[in-house]
Design a protein around this motif. Structure first.
Motif, PDB file in Angstrom:
ATOM      1  N   GLY A 115      -3.028  -3.118  -3.411  1.00  0.00           N
ATOM      2  CA  GLY A 115      -2.915  -1.673  -3.498  1.00  0.00           C
ATOM      3  C   GLY A 115      -2.644  -0.985  -2.178  1.00  0.00           C
ATOM      4  O   GLY A 115      -2.569  -1.612  -1.117  1.00  0.00           O
ATOM      5  N   PRO A 116      -2.485   0.343  -2.236  1.00  0.00           N
ATOM      6  CA  PRO A 116      -2.175   1.114  -1.023  1.00  0.00           C
ATOM      7  C   PRO A 116      -3.235   0.986   0.067  1.00  0.00           C
ATOM      8  O   PRO A 116      -2.926   1.112   1.250  1.00  0.00           O
ATOM      9  CB  PRO A 116      -2.090   2.563  -1.537  1.00  0.00           C
ATOM     10  CG  PRO A 116      -1.820   2.440  -2.997  1.00  0.00           C
ATOM     11  CD  PRO A 116      -2.507   1.189  -3.446  1.00  0.00           C
ATOM     12  N   SER A 117      -4.485   0.727  -0.335  1.00  0.00           N
ATOM     13  CA  SER A 117      -5.548   0.596   0.665  1.00  0.00           C
ATOM     14  C   SER A 117      -5.675  -0.820   1.206  1.00  0.00           C
ATOM     15  O   SER A 117      -6.539  -1.082   2.046  1.00  0.00           O
ATOM     16  CB  SER A 117      -6.884   1.040   0.061  1.00  0.00           C
ATOM     17  OG  SER A 117      -7.173   0.301  -1.113  1.00  0.00           O
ATOM     18  N   ALA A 118      -4.823  -1.730   0.732  1.00  0.00           N
ATOM     19  CA  ALA A 118      -4.790  -3.121   1.212  1.00  0.00           C
ATOM     20  C   ALA A 118      -6.162  -3.789   1.129  1.00  0.00           C
ATOM     21  O   ALA A 118      -6.627  -4.438   2.065  1.00  0.00           O
ATOM     22  CB  ALA A 118      -4.239  -3.193   2.636  1.00  0.00           C
ATOM     23  N   ASP A 119      -6.811  -3.628  -0.027  1.00  0.00           N
ATOM     24  CA  ASP A 119      -8.098  -4.281  -0.235  1.00  0.00           C
ATOM     25  C   ASP A 119      -7.895  -5.782  -0.416  1.00  0.00           C
ATOM     26  O   ASP A 119      -6.968  -6.201  -1.122  1.00  0.00           O
ATOM     27  CB  ASP A 119      -8.785  -3.725  -1.488  1.00  0.00           C
ATOM     28  CG  ASP A 119      -9.091  -2.242  -1.362  1.00  0.00           C
ATOM     29  OD1 ASP A 119      -9.521  -1.826  -0.269  1.00  0.00           O
ATOM     30  OD2 ASP A 119      -8.897  -1.502  -2.349  1.00  0.00           O
ATOM     31  N   PRO A 120      -8.760  -6.616   0.157  1.00  0.00           N
ATOM     32  CA  PRO A 120      -8.612  -8.060  -0.038  1.00  0.00           C
ATOM     33  C   PRO A 120      -8.802  -8.438  -1.501  1.00  0.00           C
ATOM     34  O   PRO A 120      -9.744  -7.983  -2.155  1.00  0.00           O
ATOM     35  CB  PRO A 120      -9.733  -8.644   0.832  1.00  0.00           C
ATOM     36  CG  PRO A 120     -10.099  -7.564   1.794  1.00  0.00           C
ATOM     37  CD  PRO A 120      -9.862  -6.276   1.078  1.00  0.00           C
ATOM     38  N   ALA A 176       0.418 -11.564   1.765  1.00  0.00           N
ATOM     39  CA  ALA A 176       1.207 -10.923   0.724  1.00  0.00           C
ATOM     40  C   ALA A 176       0.536  -9.614   0.312  1.00  0.00           C
ATOM     41  O   ALA A 176      -0.693  -9.479   0.401  1.00  0.00           O
ATOM     42  CB  ALA A 176       1.335 -11.839  -0.494  1.00  0.00           C
ATOM     43  N   HIS A 177       1.340  -8.669  -0.143  1.00  0.00           N
ATOM     44  CA  HIS A 177       0.844  -7.394  -0.672  1.00  0.00           C
ATOM     45  C   HIS A 177       1.125  -7.330  -2.169  1.00  0.00           C
ATOM     46  O   HIS A 177       2.235  -7.644  -2.612  1.00  0.00           O
ATOM     47  CB  HIS A 177       1.516  -6.215   0.024  1.00  0.00           C
ATOM     48  CG  HIS A 177       1.105  -6.039   1.452  1.00  0.00           C
ATOM     49  ND1 HIS A 177      -0.016  -5.342   1.818  1.00  0.00           N
ATOM     50  CD2 HIS A 177       1.661  -6.505   2.600  1.00  0.00           C
ATOM     51  CE1 HIS A 177      -0.131  -5.357   3.137  1.00  0.00           C
ATOM     52  NE2 HIS A 177       0.876  -6.064   3.633  1.00  0.00           N
ATOM     53  N   HIS A 178       0.118  -6.918  -2.937  1.00  0.00           N
ATOM     54  CA  HIS A 178       0.239  -6.847  -4.390  1.00  0.00           C
ATOM     55  C   HIS A 178      -0.188  -5.457  -4.837  1.00  0.00           C
ATOM     56  O   HIS A 178      -1.296  -5.014  -4.515  1.00  0.00           O
ATOM     57  CB  HIS A 178      -0.663  -7.911  -5.036  1.00  0.00           C
ATOM     58  CG  HIS A 178      -0.504  -8.030  -6.510  1.00  0.00           C
ATOM     59  ND1 HIS A 178      -1.466  -8.576  -7.328  1.00  0.00           N
ATOM     60  CD2 HIS A 178       0.520  -7.678  -7.327  1.00  0.00           C
ATOM     61  CE1 HIS A 178      -1.043  -8.562  -8.578  1.00  0.00           C
ATOM     62  NE2 HIS A 178       0.137  -8.013  -8.607  1.00  0.00           N
ATOM     63  N   HIS A 179       0.709  -4.767  -5.555  1.00  0.00           N
ATOM     64  CA  HIS A 179       0.425  -3.432  -6.069  1.00  0.00           C
ATOM     65  C   HIS A 179       0.526  -3.452  -7.591  1.00  0.00           C
ATOM     66  O   HIS A 179       1.503  -2.973  -8.169  1.00  0.00           O
ATOM     67  CB  HIS A 179       1.395  -2.420  -5.470  1.00  0.00           C
ATOM     68  CG  HIS A 179       1.123  -2.099  -4.033  1.00  0.00           C
ATOM     69  ND1 HIS A 179       0.994  -0.814  -3.566  1.00  0.00           N
ATOM     70  CD2 HIS A 179       0.934  -2.899  -2.952  1.00  0.00           C
ATOM     71  CE1 HIS A 179       0.754  -0.831  -2.263  1.00  0.00           C
ATOM     72  NE2 HIS A 179       0.718  -2.091  -1.872  1.00  0.00           N
ATOM     73  N   PRO A 180      -0.484  -4.024  -8.269  1.00  0.00           N
ATOM     74  CA  PRO A 180      -0.387  -4.163  -9.725  1.00  0.00           C
ATOM     75  C   PRO A 180      -0.445  -2.822 -10.437  1.00  0.00           C
ATOM     76  O   PRO A 180      -1.061  -1.865  -9.954  1.00  0.00           O
ATOM     77  CB  PRO A 180      -1.607  -5.023 -10.073  1.00  0.00           C
ATOM     78  CG  PRO A 180      -2.567  -4.781  -8.952  1.00  0.00           C
ATOM     79  CD  PRO A 180      -1.737  -4.564  -7.731  1.00  0.00           C
ATOM     80  N   ASP A 181       0.191  -2.772 -11.574  1.00  0.00           N
ATOM     81  CA  ASP A 181       0.156  -1.590 -12.432  1.00  0.00           C
ATOM     82  C   ASP A 181      -1.283  -1.376 -12.891  1.00  0.00           C
ATOM     83  O   ASP A 181      -1.917  -2.295 -13.421  1.00  0.00           O
ATOM     84  CB  ASP A 181       1.068  -1.834 -13.641  1.00  0.00           C
ATOM     85  CG  ASP A 181       1.275  -0.577 -14.475  1.00  0.00           C
ATOM     86  OD1 ASP A 181       0.435   0.347 -14.391  1.00  0.00           O
ATOM     87  OD2 ASP A 181       2.272  -0.524 -15.217  1.00  0.00           O
TER      88      ASP A 181
END
Length: 289
Positions: free
Chosen positions: A121-126, A202-207
């Protein structure tokens, strides 16, 4: 960097052109300039028009039907880069991550797959899986970087292309949903190293929308994985446990029904793990329990 780029990115997608556009903007801006291939699972939205109009430099593999996770296999076969990073249409790689992966693969010839550290997400939470992978009881190996694991997130994985193809890639019977463990088993069974390397990011921005089918698919595929690779008593025990849950859980009922319909094919394709990989799988289960 040479004209022949050492790493490419395969993105499997279906009918999510808006999210795909965001992902592609991140990937095309990477300093590594990876070759990018979109394996389109027969989208019926504007995906292919978007690619032709806004991302002409991106290669497109237009699949005639939805192949699920197997789209990644098709993409890896088409790319001729030595290393392949997988992204979903809602994930991308941090700047420098793919260059670091190339260095690790070059330095460790037995390394088959890198499980990245994933930020959500935008806050880059682990992602919670990061800690699970980092704490793997399999520990390090002298000829591999990072920590040995038998699991990963597909959207945060980089593979040695020859290893991926040698292991057969993602299995057709699982289609999609929790398909990663079986590939990790198959890589390890063929002698390839599978490790968690947290300096590859990697960055993941799931729906955020709910995915009501997901729990049943994951449970089905976990049980099919047991029948495909684990000892029969283990698979029977897992089946019995799911059957007991199915009496009061509609997701478990669906998972059991779909497993049983695929079970004849799973038995035909059954290939038990070598003893050392089975021991590793049991060690991981003991640590999780």
């Amino acid at each position: 960097m040479t004209d022949h780029r050492p790493i490419g990115v395969v993105i499997a997608t279906r009918n999510r052109c808006d999210r795909l556009a965001v992902t592609l903007r991140h990937l095309t801006a990477l300093p590594e300039r990876p070759e990018i291939l979109v394996a389109d699972n027969a989208s019926t939205d504007d995906t292919r028009a978007l690619l032709a109009r806004d991302f002409p430099e991106v290669r497109v593999l237009a699949l005639p039907v939805n192949h699920g996770a197997l789209a990644r296999n098709h993409g890896a076969r088409v790319l001729d880069t030595p290393y392949v990073a997988f992204s979903d249409d809602d994930s991308w790689w941090a700047p420098g991550a793919l260059g670091r992966a190339v260095d690790l693969f070059d330095a460790h010839p037995r390394l088959g797959l890198i499980a990245a550290r994933t930020l959500v997400g935008p806050s880059a939470d682990p992602d919670p899986l990061n800690d699970v992978l980092a704490a793997s009881p399999l520990g390090p190996a002298t000829d591999l970087p990072g920590t040995q694991v038998l699991g990963f997130l597909a959207c945060g994985a980089v593979v040695r292309r020859t290893a991926h193809l040698d292991a057969g890639g993602f299995h057709r019977l699982l289609f999609f949903g929790g398909e990663e463990t079986l590939l990790a088993y198959d890589l390890a069974a063929r002698g390839w190293g599978v490790t968690h390397c947290p300096d590859v990011v990697a960055h993941h921005h799931p729906d955020p929308a709910p995915r009501p089918d997901r729990p049943a698919l994951q449970r089905r595929n976990a049980l099919l994985t047991a029948w495909l690779r684990r000892p029969v008593p283990h698979a029977l025990a897992r089946t019995g446990a799911l059957a007991a849950e199915a009496r009061g859980d509609h997701q478990a009922r669906r998972a059991l029904r779909e497993t049983l319909s695929r079970l004849p094919a799973a038995l035909r394709e059954r290939r038990p793990l070598p003893p050392h990989v089975e021991r590793a799988a049991r060690m991981l289960e003991g640590a999780t329990a």
